[in-house]
Design a protein around this motif. Structure first.
Motif, PDB file in Angstrom:
ATOM      1  N   UNK A 187       0.822  -1.210   0.000  1.00  0.00           N
ATOM      2  CA  UNK A 187       0.000   0.000   0.000  1.00  0.00           C
ATOM      3  C   UNK A 187       0.855   1.260   0.000  1.00  0.00           C
ATOM      4  N   UNK A 188       1.979   1.224   0.679  1.00  0.00           N
ATOM      5  CA  UNK A 188       2.880   2.380   0.698  1.00  0.00           C
ATOM      6  C   UNK A 188       3.347   2.690  -0.726  1.00  0.00           C
ATOM      7  N   UNK A 189       3.751   1.670  -1.468  1.00  0.00           N
ATOM      8  CA  UNK A 189       4.247   1.901  -2.817  1.00  0.00           C
ATOM      9  C   UNK A 189       3.132   2.216  -3.807  1.00  0.00           C
ATOM     10  N   UNK A 190       1.916   1.754  -3.542  1.00  0.00           N
ATOM     11  CA  UNK A 190       0.803   1.967  -4.461  1.00  0.00           C
ATOM     12  C   UNK A 190       0.183   3.356  -4.312  1.00  0.00           C
ATOM     13  N   UNK A 191       0.389   4.001  -3.180  1.00  0.00           N
ATOM     14  CA  UNK A 191      -0.238   5.292  -2.915  1.00  0.00           C
ATOM     15  C   UNK A 191       0.420   6.388  -3.748  1.00  0.00           C
ATOM     16  N   UNK A 192      -0.361   7.011  -4.622  1.00  0.00           N
ATOM     17  CA  UNK A 192       0.167   8.060  -5.490  1.00  0.00           C
ATOM     18  C   UNK A 192       0.148   9.431  -4.819  1.00  0.00           C
ATOM     19  N   UNK A 193      -0.530   9.556  -3.682  1.00  0.00           N
ATOM     20  CA  UNK A 193      -0.562  10.848  -2.999  1.00  0.00           C
ATOM     21  C   UNK A 193       0.677  11.074  -2.153  1.00  0.00           C
ATOM     22  N   UNK A 194       1.369  10.024  -1.789  1.00  0.00           N
ATOM     23  CA  UNK A 194       2.600  10.160  -1.015  1.00  0.00           C
ATOM     24  C   UNK A 194       3.759  10.477  -1.947  1.00  0.00           C
ATOM     25  N   UNK A 195       4.614  11.369  -1.495  1.00  0.00           N
ATOM     26  CA  UNK A 195       5.819  11.665  -2.255  1.00  0.00           C
ATOM     27  C   UNK A 195       6.905  10.650  -1.923  1.00  0.00           C
ATOM     28  N   UNK A 196       8.047  10.829  -2.516  1.00  0.00           N
ATOM     29  CA  UNK A 196       9.165   9.909  -2.299  1.00  0.00           C
ATOM     30  C   UNK A 196       9.639   9.875  -0.856  1.00  0.00           C
ATOM     31  N   UNK A 197       9.721  11.059  -0.232  1.00  0.00           N
ATOM     32  CA  UNK A 197      10.181  11.109   1.160  1.00  0.00           C
ATOM     33  C   UNK A 197       9.138  10.514   2.104  1.00  0.00           C
ATOM     34  N   UNK A 198       7.876  10.731   1.798  1.00  0.00           N
ATOM     35  CA  UNK A 198       6.820  10.140   2.622  1.00  0.00           C
ATOM     36  C   UNK A 198       6.849   8.623   2.556  1.00  0.00           C
ATOM     37  N   UNK A 199       7.023   8.100   1.353  1.00  0.00           N
ATOM     38  CA  UNK A 199       7.107   6.640   1.190  1.00  0.00           C
ATOM     39  C   UNK A 199       8.341   6.094   1.911  1.00  0.00           C
ATOM     40  N   UNK A 200       9.458   6.793   1.766  1.00  0.00           N
ATOM     41  CA  UNK A 200      10.687   6.341   2.429  1.00  0.00           C
ATOM     42  C   UNK A 200      10.520   6.363   3.943  1.00  0.00           C
ATOM     43  N   UNK A 201       9.889   7.417   4.466  1.00  0.00           N
ATOM     44  CA  UNK A 201       9.682   7.504   5.913  1.00  0.00           C
ATOM     45  C   UNK A 201       8.795   6.396   6.440  1.00  0.00           C
ATOM     46  N   UNK A 202       7.663   6.156   5.768  1.00  0.00           N
ATOM     47  CA  UNK A 202       6.776   5.073   6.208  1.00  0.00           C
ATOM     48  C   UNK A 202       7.471   3.721   6.102  1.00  0.00           C
ATOM     49  N   UNK A 203       8.219   3.511   5.022  1.00  0.00           N
ATOM     50  CA  UNK A 203       8.892   2.234   4.836  1.00  0.00           C
ATOM     51  C   UNK A 203       9.945   2.005   5.905  1.00  0.00           C
ATOM     52  N   UNK A 204      10.696   3.034   6.236  1.00  0.00           N
ATOM     53  CA  UNK A 204      11.701   2.904   7.303  1.00  0.00           C
ATOM     54  C   UNK A 204      11.020   2.607   8.633  1.00  0.00           C
ATOM     55  N   UNK A 205       9.930   3.321   8.924  1.00  0.00           N
ATOM     56  CA  UNK A 205       9.211   3.088  10.174  1.00  0.00           C
ATOM     57  C   UNK A 205       8.669   1.662  10.240  1.00  0.00           C
ATOM     58  N   UNK A 206       8.120   1.184   9.134  1.00  0.00           N
ATOM     59  CA  UNK A 206       7.527  -0.159   9.120  1.00  0.00           C
ATOM     60  C   UNK A 206       8.603  -1.241   9.211  1.00  0.00           C
ATOM     61  N   UNK A 207       9.757  -1.013   8.597  1.00  0.00           N
ATOM     62  CA  UNK A 207      10.791  -2.044   8.607  1.00  0.00           C
ATOM     63  C   UNK A 207      11.664  -2.007   9.863  1.00  0.00           C
ATOM     64  N   UNK A 208      11.931  -0.811  10.384  1.00  0.00           N
ATOM     65  CA  UNK A 208      12.801  -0.704  11.567  1.00  0.00           C
ATOM     66  C   UNK A 208      12.027  -1.013  12.846  1.00  0.00           C
ATOM     67  N   UNK A 209      10.837  -0.469  12.973  1.00  0.00           N
ATOM     68  CA  UNK A 209       9.980  -0.729  14.131  1.00  0.00           C
ATOM     69  C   UNK A 209       8.673  -1.355  13.635  1.00  0.00           C
TER      70      UNK A 209
END
Length: 129
Positions: free
Chosen positions: A32-54
């Protein structure tokens, strides 16, 4: 089997099920993070880091913050796929039946004697090309 009671077996199966569901939820959120077109690159990177690290905190925060829009993106994607499928079927079915109708009309004209065999063959080649 005597040293592993039935209750322990059920307990193990429950934990296995929870483990599988957790990975399903993790992959669903990452998709869903990668499919969302409303999120920018930094938003996707931030969510992905949060989901993978914690992962536990990241998944729960993501579901609370973006769970409703996650469902809307799923629905939108399903509608787009359905529309694309219908357009493909209509295009494919329409092209085939149009050619068949034209060939049938040409055959009727040839049978009546309105066109010659040579004219029929040229028109048929043009339709099938």
């Amino acid at each position: 089997m005597d040293d592993y009671p039935l209750l322990n077996f059920f307990w193990t199966m429950l934990w296995f099920f929870v483990w599988v569901m957790w990975f399903f939820l993790l992959f669903k959120v990452i998709t869903d993070i990668f499919r969302d077109h409303t999120l920018g690159g930094w938003g996707k990177a931030g969510w992905l880091i949060l989901v993978l690290v914690l992962p536990f905190i990241g998944i729960f925060v993501y579901l609370i913050a973006r769970g409703r829009s996650m469902h809307e993106r799923d629905r939108k994607q399903a509608e787009e796929q359905q529309a694309a499928f219908r357009a493909y079927v209509q295009q494919t079915a329409g092209a085939g039946s149009g050619s068949a109708d034209e060939l049938h009309k040409l055959s009727a004209l040839k049978d009546k004697g309105d066109i010659t065999q040579e004219e029929f063959d040229r028109a048929k080649a043009k339709i099938l090309a």
